[in-house]
Design a protein around this motif. Structure first.
Motif, PDB file in Angstrom:
ATOM      1  N   TYR A 208     -39.209 -76.757  12.366  1.00 23.90           N
ATOM      2  CA  TYR A 208     -38.457 -75.563  11.966  1.00 23.90           C
ATOM      3  C   TYR A 208     -38.947 -74.938  10.672  1.00 23.90           C
ATOM      4  O   TYR A 208     -38.639 -73.789  10.383  1.00 23.90           O
ATOM      5  CB  TYR A 208     -36.974 -75.905  11.810  1.00 23.90           C
ATOM      6  N   ALA A 209     -39.635 -75.695   9.832  1.00 22.54           N
ATOM      7  CA  ALA A 209     -40.031 -75.159   8.523  1.00 22.54           C
ATOM      8  C   ALA A 209     -41.247 -75.903   7.991  1.00 22.54           C
ATOM      9  O   ALA A 209     -41.529 -77.035   8.414  1.00 22.54           O
ATOM     10  CB  ALA A 209     -38.873 -75.289   7.532  1.00 22.54           C
ATOM     11  N   VAL A 210     -41.961 -75.238   7.082  1.00 23.14           N
ATOM     12  CA  VAL A 210     -43.147 -75.835   6.450  1.00 23.14           C
ATOM     13  C   VAL A 210     -42.982 -75.751   4.934  1.00 23.14           C
ATOM     14  O   VAL A 210     -42.604 -74.692   4.409  1.00 23.14           O
ATOM     15  CB  VAL A 210     -44.438 -75.081   6.871  1.00 23.14           C
ATOM     16  N   HIS A 211     -43.217 -76.847   4.230  1.00 21.90           N
ATOM     17  CA  HIS A 211     -43.369 -76.801   2.771  1.00 21.90           C
ATOM     18  C   HIS A 211     -44.855 -76.624   2.504  1.00 21.90           C
ATOM     19  O   HIS A 211     -45.652 -77.501   2.851  1.00 21.90           O
ATOM     20  CB  HIS A 211     -42.873 -78.098   2.121  1.00 21.90           C
ATOM     21  N   VAL A 243     -51.022 -71.108   7.610  1.00 18.84           N
ATOM     22  CA  VAL A 243     -50.082 -69.986   7.774  1.00 18.84           C
ATOM     23  C   VAL A 243     -50.449 -69.072   8.940  1.00 18.84           C
ATOM     24  O   VAL A 243     -49.613 -68.294   9.402  1.00 18.84           O
ATOM     25  CB  VAL A 243     -49.890 -69.141   6.480  1.00 18.84           C
ATOM     26  N   ASN A 244     -51.693 -69.164   9.402  1.00 20.61           N
ATOM     27  CA  ASN A 244     -52.105 -68.332  10.533  1.00 20.61           C
ATOM     28  C   ASN A 244     -52.123 -69.085  11.854  1.00 20.61           C
ATOM     29  O   ASN A 244     -52.435 -68.505  12.897  1.00 20.61           O
ATOM     30  CB  ASN A 244     -53.496 -67.746  10.268  1.00 20.61           C
ATOM     31  N   HIS A 245     -51.816 -70.372  11.827  1.00 22.27           N
ATOM     32  CA  HIS A 245     -51.903 -71.153  13.066  1.00 22.27           C
ATOM     33  C   HIS A 245     -50.821 -70.701  14.059  1.00 22.27           C
ATOM     34  O   HIS A 245     -49.661 -70.552  13.683  1.00 22.27           O
ATOM     35  CB  HIS A 245     -51.744 -72.644  12.768  1.00 22.27           C
ATOM     36  N   PRO A 246     -51.213 -70.500  15.316  1.00 21.53           N
ATOM     37  CA  PRO A 246     -50.240 -70.022  16.315  1.00 21.53           C
ATOM     38  C   PRO A 246     -49.000 -70.911  16.434  1.00 21.53           C
ATOM     39  O   PRO A 246     -47.918 -70.418  16.762  1.00 21.53           O
ATOM     40  CB  PRO A 246     -51.024 -70.024  17.634  1.00 21.53           C
ATOM     41  N   ALA A 247     -49.142 -72.204  16.142  1.00 18.90           N
ATOM     42  CA  ALA A 247     -47.988 -73.105  16.257  1.00 18.90           C
ATOM     43  C   ALA A 247     -47.085 -73.036  15.028  1.00 18.90           C
ATOM     44  O   ALA A 247     -45.981 -73.569  15.037  1.00 18.90           O
ATOM     45  CB  ALA A 247     -48.476 -74.540  16.460  1.00 18.90           C
ATOM     46  N   LEU A 248     -47.544 -72.392  13.964  1.00 21.34           N
ATOM     47  CA  LEU A 248     -46.813 -72.433  12.690  1.00 21.34           C
ATOM     48  C   LEU A 248     -46.430 -71.075  12.121  1.00 21.34           C
ATOM     49  O   LEU A 248     -45.465 -70.968  11.359  1.00 21.34           O
ATOM     50  CB  LEU A 248     -47.669 -73.161  11.620  1.00 21.34           C
ATOM     51  N   LYS A 249     -47.166 -70.021  12.463  1.00 19.42           N
ATOM     52  CA  LYS A 249     -47.067 -68.758  11.721  1.00 19.42           C
ATOM     53  C   LYS A 249     -45.703 -68.088  11.787  1.00 19.42           C
ATOM     54  O   LYS A 249     -45.401 -67.229  10.953  1.00 19.42           O
ATOM     55  CB  LYS A 249     -48.167 -67.787  12.150  1.00 19.42           C
TER      56      LYS A 249
END
Ligand code: FE
Ligand code: FE
Ligand code: ZN
Length: 278
Positions: A208-211, A243-249
């Motif tokens: 759900y979130a990235v630090h 930040v640009n990864h399709p799984a994360l952006k």
């Protein structure tokens, strides 16, 4: 635009945090629900929360990632410390209902010699006593660096906790780039491989979130010392791929870098510039 912000001081209340976020160019942020060292939380002022909710809607600030105090250890070997953590989590879940639909992140805990299995069981037990199907907050387990006896430095330990929690739809994971790097996941050479492993073991639908942090130390160091973006061992190229990864952006990115306001505003602007999402 990506969704990005930093960890903000919460002492002046909710509306003040949201205005602070706007000033820094942020469209999400993190905050401590109480003093990071623990203890009693300030009472919530209804007017402040109402103004805050109106403000964040008008300014497109969303998916806040509240952070539990560092002293919360649901798997301490000492029963009184476990109980203290339990009460904080219980109280924080009630406080989070004033701002429904956001995230609450916590460090799973340190088992202090009890062993990881006991730790996992105690963490899940506390969550099972507190979480309800009616709550409006998703609770996130943070990926840890593996310092000392920390639980949650491998994807399989996080999965083991998630498997034991009954309200599984209220549970997810927050991925800390510094922590997983320090834990030994090489997101510089092999981001795709690490995310595939995450997907196989936990499931990317639980993320759900990235630090978003750089690290002062090499991969696998188990240290947990955050660095400014581009000034550590992870580096700006790898963080740009994150930040640009399709799984994360599409996820909120929270900066926990050693910065002042000027530094945070610059990192937010930089990552917006380096993101190729529309
Ligand atoms: Fe954290
Ligand atoms: Fe973190
Ligand atoms: Zn950390």
């Amino acid at each position: 635009m990506i969704r990005i912000g930093n960890h903000l001081p919460s002492s002046k209340g909710y509306l003040a945090m949201a205005k602070h976020a706007t000033k820094l160019g942020a469209n999400t942020f993190a905050f401590f629900t109480r003093n990071p060292r623990g203890g009693a939380a300030k009472p919530i002022r209804e007017k402040d929360v109402a103004d805050f909710l109106e403000y964040i809607q008008a300014h497109d600030i969303d998916r806040l990632v509240a952070h539990a105090p560092y002293t919360m250890n649901l798997c301490s070997a000492k029963p009184d410390i476990r109980q203290f953590g339990f009460q904080m989590l219980q109280d924080d879940m009630q406080r989070m209902e004033y701002t429904p639909g956001h995230y609450y992140n916590f460090h799973p805990g340190s088992h202090i010699g009890q062993g990881v299995e006991v730790g996992i069981a105690q963490i899940a037990d506390a969550l099972n006593q507190i979480l309800t199907p009616q709550q409006h907050t998703i609770v996130l387990l943070e990926t840890m660096a593996g310092k000392g006896s920390e639980v949650g430095s491998s994807f399989s330990e996080l999965r083991a906790i998630l498997d034991r929690v009954t309200c599984s739809e209220k549970m997810g994971v927050c991925l800390d780039t510094c922590h997983i790097w320090d834990a030994g996941y090489d997101i510089v050479q092999n981001l795709d491989g690490v995310l595939t492993e995450f997907d196989n073991i936990i499931g990317l639908n639980r993320l759900y979130a990235v630090h978003l942090n750089d690290s002062m130390n090499p991969c696998g160091s188990h240290k947990d010392r955050h660095q400014k973006l581009g000034q550590g061992h992870i580096g700006l190229d790898a963080l740009t791929r994150v930040v640009n990864h399709p799984a994360l952006k599409h996820l909120p990115f929270i900066l926990e870098t050693p910065n002042d306001d000027t530094g945070y505003a610059a990192e937010i602007a930089l990552m917006q510039k380096l993101s190729d999402t529309l």
